[in-house]
Design a protein around this motif. Sequence first.
Motif, PDB file in Angstrom:
ATOM      1  N   ASP A   1      21.336   7.038  22.380  1.00  0.00           N
ATOM      2  CA  ASP A   1      21.493   7.175  23.826  1.00  0.00           C
ATOM      3  C   ASP A   1      22.701   6.370  24.287  1.00  0.00           C
ATOM      4  N   ALA A   2      23.553   6.982  25.102  1.00  0.00           N
ATOM      5  CA  ALA A   2      24.827   6.357  25.478  1.00  0.00           C
ATOM      6  C   ALA A   2      24.625   5.014  26.161  1.00  0.00           C
ATOM      7  N   ARG A   3      23.613   4.900  26.998  1.00  0.00           N
ATOM      8  CA  ARG A   3      23.386   3.632  27.699  1.00  0.00           C
ATOM      9  C   ARG A   3      22.983   2.528  26.726  1.00  0.00           C
ATOM     10  N   LEU A   4      22.132   2.869  25.767  1.00  0.00           N
ATOM     11  CA  LEU A   4      21.726   1.879  24.781  1.00  0.00           C
ATOM     12  C   LEU A   4      22.905   1.502  23.891  1.00  0.00           C
TER      13      LEU A   4
ATOM     14  N   GLY B   1       0.779  -1.222   0.000  1.00  0.00           N
ATOM     15  CA  GLY B   1       0.000   0.000   0.000  1.00  0.00           C
ATOM     16  C   GLY B   1       0.815   1.278   0.000  1.00  0.00           C
ATOM     17  N   GLY B   2       2.110   1.188  -0.234  1.00  0.00           N
ATOM     18  CA  GLY B   2       2.962   2.378  -0.276  1.00  0.00           C
ATOM     19  C   GLY B   2       4.357   1.976  -0.664  1.00  0.00           C
ATOM     20  N   GLU B   3       5.228   2.960  -0.814  1.00  0.00           N
ATOM     21  CA  GLU B   3       6.602   2.667  -1.181  1.00  0.00           C
ATOM     22  C   GLU B   3       7.543   3.503  -0.326  1.00  0.00           C
ATOM     23  N   PRO B   4       8.727   2.971  -0.019  1.00  0.00           N
ATOM     24  CA  PRO B   4       9.676   3.732   0.794  1.00  0.00           C
ATOM     25  C   PRO B   4      10.228   4.927   0.023  1.00  0.00           C
ATOM     26  N   GLN B   5      10.574   5.980   0.760  1.00  0.00           N
ATOM     27  CA  GLN B   5      11.156   7.154   0.119  1.00  0.00           C
ATOM     28  C   GLN B   5      12.545   6.851  -0.426  1.00  0.00           C
ATOM     29  N   ILE B   6      13.266   5.971   0.256  1.00  0.00           N
ATOM     30  CA  ILE B   6      14.571   5.526  -0.216  1.00  0.00           C
ATOM     31  C   ILE B   6      14.621   4.011  -0.132  1.00  0.00           C
ATOM     32  N   LEU B   7      15.448   3.409  -0.953  1.00  0.00           N
ATOM     33  CA  LEU B   7      15.660   1.971  -0.848  1.00  0.00           C
ATOM     34  C   LEU B   7      16.877   1.697   0.027  1.00  0.00           C
ATOM     35  N   ARG B   8      18.036   2.104  -0.460  1.00  0.00           N
ATOM     36  CA  ARG B   8      19.246   1.869   0.315  1.00  0.00           C
ATOM     37  C   ARG B   8      19.500   3.038   1.264  1.00  0.00           C
ATOM     38  N   VAL B   9      19.743   2.704   2.519  1.00  0.00           N
ATOM     39  CA  VAL B   9      20.024   3.715   3.522  1.00  0.00           C
ATOM     40  C   VAL B   9      21.478   4.158   3.365  1.00  0.00           C
ATOM     41  N   PRO B  10      21.739   5.458   3.241  1.00  0.00           N
ATOM     42  CA  PRO B  10      23.123   5.919   3.107  1.00  0.00           C
ATOM     43  C   PRO B  10      23.972   5.488   4.297  1.00  0.00           C
ATOM     44  N   GLU B  11      25.230   5.159   4.023  1.00  0.00           N
ATOM     45  CA  GLU B  11      26.118   4.715   5.099  1.00  0.00           C
ATOM     46  C   GLU B  11      26.272   5.794   6.163  1.00  0.00           C
ATOM     47  N   GLY B  12      26.308   7.060   5.736  1.00  0.00           N
ATOM     48  CA  GLY B  12      26.420   8.140   6.709  1.00  0.00           C
ATOM     49  C   GLY B  12      25.259   8.183   7.674  1.00  0.00           C
ATOM     50  N   ARG B  13      24.091   7.756   7.211  1.00  0.00           N
ATOM     51  CA  ARG B  13      22.905   7.724   8.070  1.00  0.00           C
ATOM     52  C   ARG B  13      23.098   6.703   9.195  1.00  0.00           C
ATOM     53  N   LEU B  14      23.750   5.593   8.909  1.00  0.00           N
ATOM     54  CA  LEU B  14      24.015   4.589   9.939  1.00  0.00           C
ATOM     55  C   LEU B  14      24.955   5.153  11.001  1.00  0.00           C
ATOM     56  N   GLU B  15      26.004   5.841  10.554  1.00  0.00           N
ATOM     57  CA  GLU B  15      26.954   6.412  11.508  1.00  0.00           C
ATOM     58  C   GLU B  15      26.292   7.485  12.359  1.00  0.00           C
ATOM     59  N   ARG B  16      25.422   8.296  11.758  1.00  0.00           N
ATOM     60  CA  ARG B  16      24.742   9.343  12.531  1.00  0.00           C
ATOM     61  C   ARG B  16      23.824   8.734  13.584  1.00  0.00           C
ATOM     62  N   ALA B  17      23.181   7.622  13.233  1.00  0.00           N
ATOM     63  CA  ALA B  17      22.325   6.950  14.216  1.00  0.00           C
ATOM     64  C   ALA B  17      23.162   6.464  15.396  1.00  0.00           C
TER      65      ALA B  17
ATOM     66  N   PRO C   1      11.957  -2.557   8.108  1.00  0.00           N
ATOM     67  CA  PRO C   1      10.819  -1.738   7.670  1.00  0.00           C
ATOM     68  C   PRO C   1      10.747  -0.396   8.384  1.00  0.00           C
ATOM     69  N   PRO C   2      10.415   0.656   7.667  1.00  0.00           N
ATOM     70  CA  PRO C   2      10.113   1.932   8.335  1.00  0.00           C
ATOM     71  C   PRO C   2       8.723   1.876   8.957  1.00  0.00           C
ATOM     72  N   ARG C   3       8.533   2.612  10.007  1.00  0.00           N
ATOM     73  CA  ARG C   3       7.209   2.769  10.618  1.00  0.00           C
ATOM     74  C   ARG C   3       6.854   4.244  10.591  1.00  0.00           C
ATOM     75  N   GLU C   4       5.702   4.522  10.004  1.00  0.00           N
ATOM     76  CA  GLU C   4       5.255   5.903   9.823  1.00  0.00           C
ATOM     77  C   GLU C   4       6.327   6.708   9.109  1.00  0.00           C
ATOM     78  N   GLY C   5       6.970   6.057   8.148  1.00  0.00           N
ATOM     79  CA  GLY C   5       7.954   6.729   7.318  1.00  0.00           C
ATOM     80  C   GLY C   5       9.333   6.870   7.925  1.00  0.00           C
ATOM     81  N   LYS C   6       9.554   6.327   9.128  1.00  0.00           N
ATOM     82  CA  LYS C   6      10.836   6.492   9.807  1.00  0.00           C
ATOM     83  C   LYS C   6      11.454   5.131  10.137  1.00  0.00           C
ATOM     84  N   LEU C   7      12.773   5.054   9.961  1.00  0.00           N
ATOM     85  CA  LEU C   7      13.506   3.862  10.356  1.00  0.00           C
ATOM     86  C   LEU C   7      13.851   3.939  11.840  1.00  0.00           C
ATOM     87  N   ASN C   8      13.982   2.788  12.461  1.00  0.00           N
ATOM     88  CA  ASN C   8      14.269   2.761  13.882  1.00  0.00           C
ATOM     89  C   ASN C   8      15.749   3.025  14.137  1.00  0.00           C
ATOM     90  N   GLU C   9      16.029   3.967  15.035  1.00  0.00           N
ATOM     91  CA  GLU C   9      17.405   4.382  15.302  1.00  0.00           C
ATOM     92  C   GLU C   9      18.221   3.269  15.955  1.00  0.00           C
TER      93      GLU C   9
END
Length: 222
Positions: A97-100, A76-92, A178-186
Motif C-alpha cells: 500500500d502506497a501510504r504504508l 510442529g511444522g516446517e517452512p515451505q522455504i528457508l531463504r526468501v527469494p530476493e525477487g519476493r522482497l521486491e514484489r512485496a 516467522p510465517p503465520r498460517e504459511g504466509k510471510l508478512n508483506e
Amino acid sequence: MDDSPVRIVYGAQEARQTLLRRQALDEYEAPPELQASIARLFGEPLTPDQVVSRILADVRAAGDRALLRYSRLLEGGEPQILRVPEGRLERAWQSCDARLRDALELAARRIEAFHRRQVPNSWLEWDAEGGALGQIIRPLKRVGIYAPHGRAPYPSSLLMAAIPARVAGVPEVVVATPPREGKLNEAILTAAYIAGVREVYALGGSVRLLFLRVAELKSSWR
C-alpha cells in the motif's frame, strides 16, 4: 523503608549481585514440566545445557536438514522455504500500500539520518616519545535480526535494527521472520527491502535462535 516503585541499586557490588547477575545455563535446574517435555521430545532426560549443545552440534553437522528436523520437533511444522527469494522482497515492496510504503521509507530515512550522526571515528595520536593513543572502529562481519510477527507485525523493529547495522558498515545483515498460517508478512518483507536487506529466512519460534546462532550454516544455504 523505600516505597518507590522503581528499584534503586546502590553501588557496583549490589548491581553485580542483583541486576547484572546471570545464571550459567549449566547451573540452571529446569522445572519438572520442562524436564518432562525434554524427555518426551528427545527420548531421554537431558539438561537444558545438554539440549542446546546437542542441537547446535546437529545443526553445524547437518545444516538445513537439521534445522528443518528441529523445526518439526520444536515447532510442529516446517517452512515451505528457508531463504526468501530476493525477487519476493521486491514484489512485496512494489505491491505494498502506497501510504504504508511511504511511511516506512520516511521512517528509514529518519533512522538512517539519526544513526549517521552517531557513527564513532577511528583515531590515532602519537606523542613526542613515540607512544600512541587511539581507537580503531571496525563493524561486525555479520548481524542476525529477528523480525517478530506474533499478534501484529513489527516492520519498524526491522528498520531500527537493520539500518544502524548498515550505517555501521556491517557487510552481511540477515533477517529471520516467522510465517503465520504459511504466509510471510508483506510489511516486514517491504521493510527488509527498504532497509537494504537481501537475506531473509522464513523461520520463527525457537528455531530462529538456532539459525541466528550458527553462522556456519550460511555457506550451505547459498
